[in-house]
Write a protein that holds these residues in place. Sequence first.
Motif, PDB file in Angstrom:
ATOM      1  N   ALA A 262      41.722  31.688  38.089  1.00 55.61           N
ATOM      2  CA  ALA A 262      41.488  30.242  38.224  1.00 55.61           C
ATOM      3  C   ALA A 262      40.439  29.997  39.298  1.00 55.61           C
ATOM      4  O   ALA A 262      40.661  30.274  40.475  1.00 55.61           O
ATOM      5  N   ASP A 263      39.282  29.489  38.898  1.00 54.44           N
ATOM      6  CA  ASP A 263      38.192  29.192  39.829  1.00 54.44           C
ATOM      7  C   ASP A 263      37.282  28.178  39.158  1.00 54.44           C
ATOM      8  O   ASP A 263      37.040  28.257  37.950  1.00 54.44           O
ATOM      9  N   ASP A 264      36.752  27.229  39.941  1.00 57.49           N
ATOM     10  CA  ASP A 264      35.916  26.203  39.328  1.00 57.49           C
ATOM     11  C   ASP A 264      34.499  26.681  39.037  1.00 57.49           C
ATOM     12  O   ASP A 264      33.742  25.973  38.378  1.00 57.49           O
ATOM     13  N   GLN A 265      34.144  27.868  39.499  1.00 52.22           N
ATOM     14  CA  GLN A 265      32.820  28.420  39.223  1.00 52.22           C
ATOM     15  C   GLN A 265      32.919  29.410  38.053  1.00 52.22           C
ATOM     16  O   GLN A 265      33.608  30.426  38.139  1.00 52.22           O
ATOM     17  N   GLU A 266      32.193  29.098  37.001  1.00 50.93           N
ATOM     18  CA  GLU A 266      32.260  29.929  35.801  1.00 50.93           C
ATOM     19  C   GLU A 266      31.825  31.362  36.084  1.00 50.93           C
ATOM     20  O   GLU A 266      32.403  32.316  35.548  1.00 50.93           O
ATOM     21  N   VAL A 267      30.824  31.523  36.954  1.00 49.56           N
ATOM     22  CA  VAL A 267      30.322  32.864  37.234  1.00 49.56           C
ATOM     23  C   VAL A 267      31.394  33.699  37.942  1.00 49.56           C
ATOM     24  O   VAL A 267      31.495  34.917  37.724  1.00 49.56           O
ATOM     25  N   VAL A 268      32.212  33.071  38.771  1.00 53.70           N
ATOM     26  CA  VAL A 268      33.304  33.787  39.446  1.00 53.70           C
ATOM     27  C   VAL A 268      34.365  34.195  38.429  1.00 53.70           C
ATOM     28  O   VAL A 268      34.839  35.335  38.431  1.00 53.70           O
ATOM     29  N   ARG A 269      34.736  33.271  37.560  1.00 56.79           N
ATOM     30  CA  ARG A 269      35.730  33.590  36.529  1.00 56.79           C
ATOM     31  C   ARG A 269      35.244  34.739  35.653  1.00 56.79           C
ATOM     32  O   ARG A 269      35.988  35.690  35.382  1.00 56.79           O
ATOM     33  N   ALA A 270      33.993  34.649  35.251  1.00 57.30           N
ATOM     34  CA  ALA A 270      33.444  35.691  34.379  1.00 57.30           C
ATOM     35  C   ALA A 270      33.341  37.030  35.106  1.00 57.30           C
ATOM     36  O   ALA A 270      33.646  38.083  34.541  1.00 57.30           O
ATOM     37  N   GLY A 271      32.944  36.971  36.379  1.00 57.73           N
ATOM     38  CA  GLY A 271      32.780  38.201  37.142  1.00 57.73           C
ATOM     39  C   GLY A 271      34.092  38.920  37.356  1.00 57.73           C
ATOM     40  O   GLY A 271      34.199  40.142  37.112  1.00 57.73           O
ATOM     41  N   PHE A 272      35.116  38.188  37.795  1.00 59.83           N
ATOM     42  CA  PHE A 272      36.425  38.812  37.990  1.00 59.83           C
ATOM     43  C   PHE A 272      37.004  39.279  36.660  1.00 59.83           C
ATOM     44  O   PHE A 272      37.618  40.346  36.577  1.00 59.83           O
ATOM     45  N   GLY A 273      36.803  38.486  35.625  1.00 60.81           N
ATOM     46  CA  GLY A 273      37.298  38.881  34.310  1.00 60.81           C
ATOM     47  C   GLY A 273      36.666  40.176  33.823  1.00 60.81           C
ATOM     48  O   GLY A 273      37.349  41.054  33.292  1.00 60.81           O
ATOM     49  N   ALA A 274      35.341  40.297  34.017  1.00 60.69           N
ATOM     50  CA  ALA A 274      34.645  41.506  33.585  1.00 60.69           C
ATOM     51  C   ALA A 274      35.113  42.727  34.375  1.00 60.69           C
ATOM     52  O   ALA A 274      35.322  43.812  33.806  1.00 60.69           O
ATOM     53  N   LEU A 275      35.271  42.549  35.676  1.00 60.23           N
ATOM     54  CA  LEU A 275      35.730  43.669  36.502  1.00 60.23           C
ATOM     55  C   LEU A 275      37.126  44.125  36.093  1.00 60.23           C
ATOM     56  O   LEU A 275      37.380  45.319  35.894  1.00 60.23           O
ATOM     57  N   LEU A 276      38.047  43.164  35.986  1.00 57.04           N
ATOM     58  CA  LEU A 276      39.417  43.527  35.634  1.00 57.04           C
ATOM     59  C   LEU A 276      39.495  44.150  34.247  1.00 57.04           C
ATOM     60  O   LEU A 276      40.333  45.025  33.993  1.00 57.04           O
ATOM     61  N   GLY A 277      38.593  43.730  33.374  1.00 61.72           N
ATOM     62  CA  GLY A 277      38.582  44.264  32.021  1.00 61.72           C
ATOM     63  C   GLY A 277      38.184  45.719  31.931  1.00 61.72           C
ATOM     64  O   GLY A 277      38.379  46.347  30.879  1.00 61.72           O
ATOM     65  N   THR A 278      37.644  46.265  33.001  1.00 60.67           N
ATOM     66  CA  THR A 278      37.272  47.690  32.993  1.00 60.67           C
ATOM     67  C   THR A 278      38.471  48.598  33.237  1.00 60.67           C
ATOM     68  O   THR A 278      38.357  49.820  33.078  1.00 60.67           O
ATOM     69  N   GLN A 279      39.589  48.018  33.619  1.00 60.47           N
ATOM     70  CA  GLN A 279      40.771  48.816  33.943  1.00 60.47           C
ATOM     71  C   GLN A 279      41.772  48.800  32.788  1.00 60.47           C
ATOM     72  O   GLN A 279      42.153  47.733  32.310  1.00 60.47           O
ATOM     73  N   PRO A 280      42.216  49.970  32.347  1.00 60.26           N
ATOM     74  CA  PRO A 280      43.105  50.016  31.177  1.00 60.26           C
ATOM     75  C   PRO A 280      44.464  49.368  31.398  1.00 60.26           C
ATOM     76  O   PRO A 280      45.133  48.974  30.436  1.00 60.26           O
ATOM     77  N   ASP A 281      44.884  49.236  32.665  1.00 61.37           N
ATOM     78  CA  ASP A 281      46.214  48.683  32.931  1.00 61.37           C
ATOM     79  C   ASP A 281      46.179  47.221  33.373  1.00 61.37           C
ATOM     80  O   ASP A 281      47.218  46.639  33.703  1.00 61.37           O
ATOM     81  N   LEU A 282      44.968  46.608  33.394  1.00 59.56           N
ATOM     82  CA  LEU A 282      44.832  45.212  33.806  1.00 59.56           C
ATOM     83  C   LEU A 282      44.234  44.402  32.666  1.00 59.56           C
ATOM     84  O   LEU A 282      43.243  44.820  32.064  1.00 59.56           O
TER      85      LEU A 282
END
Length: 220
Positions: free
Chosen positions: A8-28
């Motif tokens: 949850a963040d009002d900046q789309e780039v932050v949401r996308a960035g954290f989402g992309a990072l977490l998506g690299t982990q098989p357990d997250l």
Amino acid sequence: MNVRVVVADDQEVVRAGFGALLGTQPDLAVVATAGDGAGAVRVCQETRPDVVLMDVRMPVMDGIEATRRITADPDPPRVLMLTTFDLDEHVYDALVAGASGFLLKDVTAERLFDAVRIVAAGEALLAPAVTRRLIREFARLRPRPPAPHVLDALTPRETDVLRLVAAGLSNAEIAGHLVVGEETVKTHVSRILRKLGLRDRVQAVVAAYESGLVLPRSGR
């Protein structure tokens, strides 16, 4: 088992960035995102995540009120506050509202992964020295009357353990200090949380300061 995460963040780039990072982990797994606090509350009700990465400042509803509402659920997710500054006065309010810790937005990828896994496992308190410094500073700036009777339910040993938890010691460090086993410390911590009606170690630290057990100026 995957750890289900909401960002949850009002900046789309932050949401996308954290989402992309977490998506690299098989357990997250990022199961939803939100651009404001009200949206965060809604998607948490819909998706039942394990962990929420919550920005402090957002439109419509800020992260503090969203955290308060989310953690009021009978089986709430853990909330990690996202902030730009390591001494953000609003973070103290968020911890009181039920957050399990906080992360700076410039956190490294590995630290992000570790933080999510740690709070998902129930460990709660992140970066003890920094979190303790933040709580101590804002307890000093915004003193509240001590409430010593809050701790009356604790045994003397449990009170000692709570004091050391508030000092930022890990279970292993507390065990060494008290010359007991680490499992014994875990048992004491669990009893402290249960007796005081607290969710995790972060709330225990807040309770230690607000009860007057730990003095803001000394940190002990």
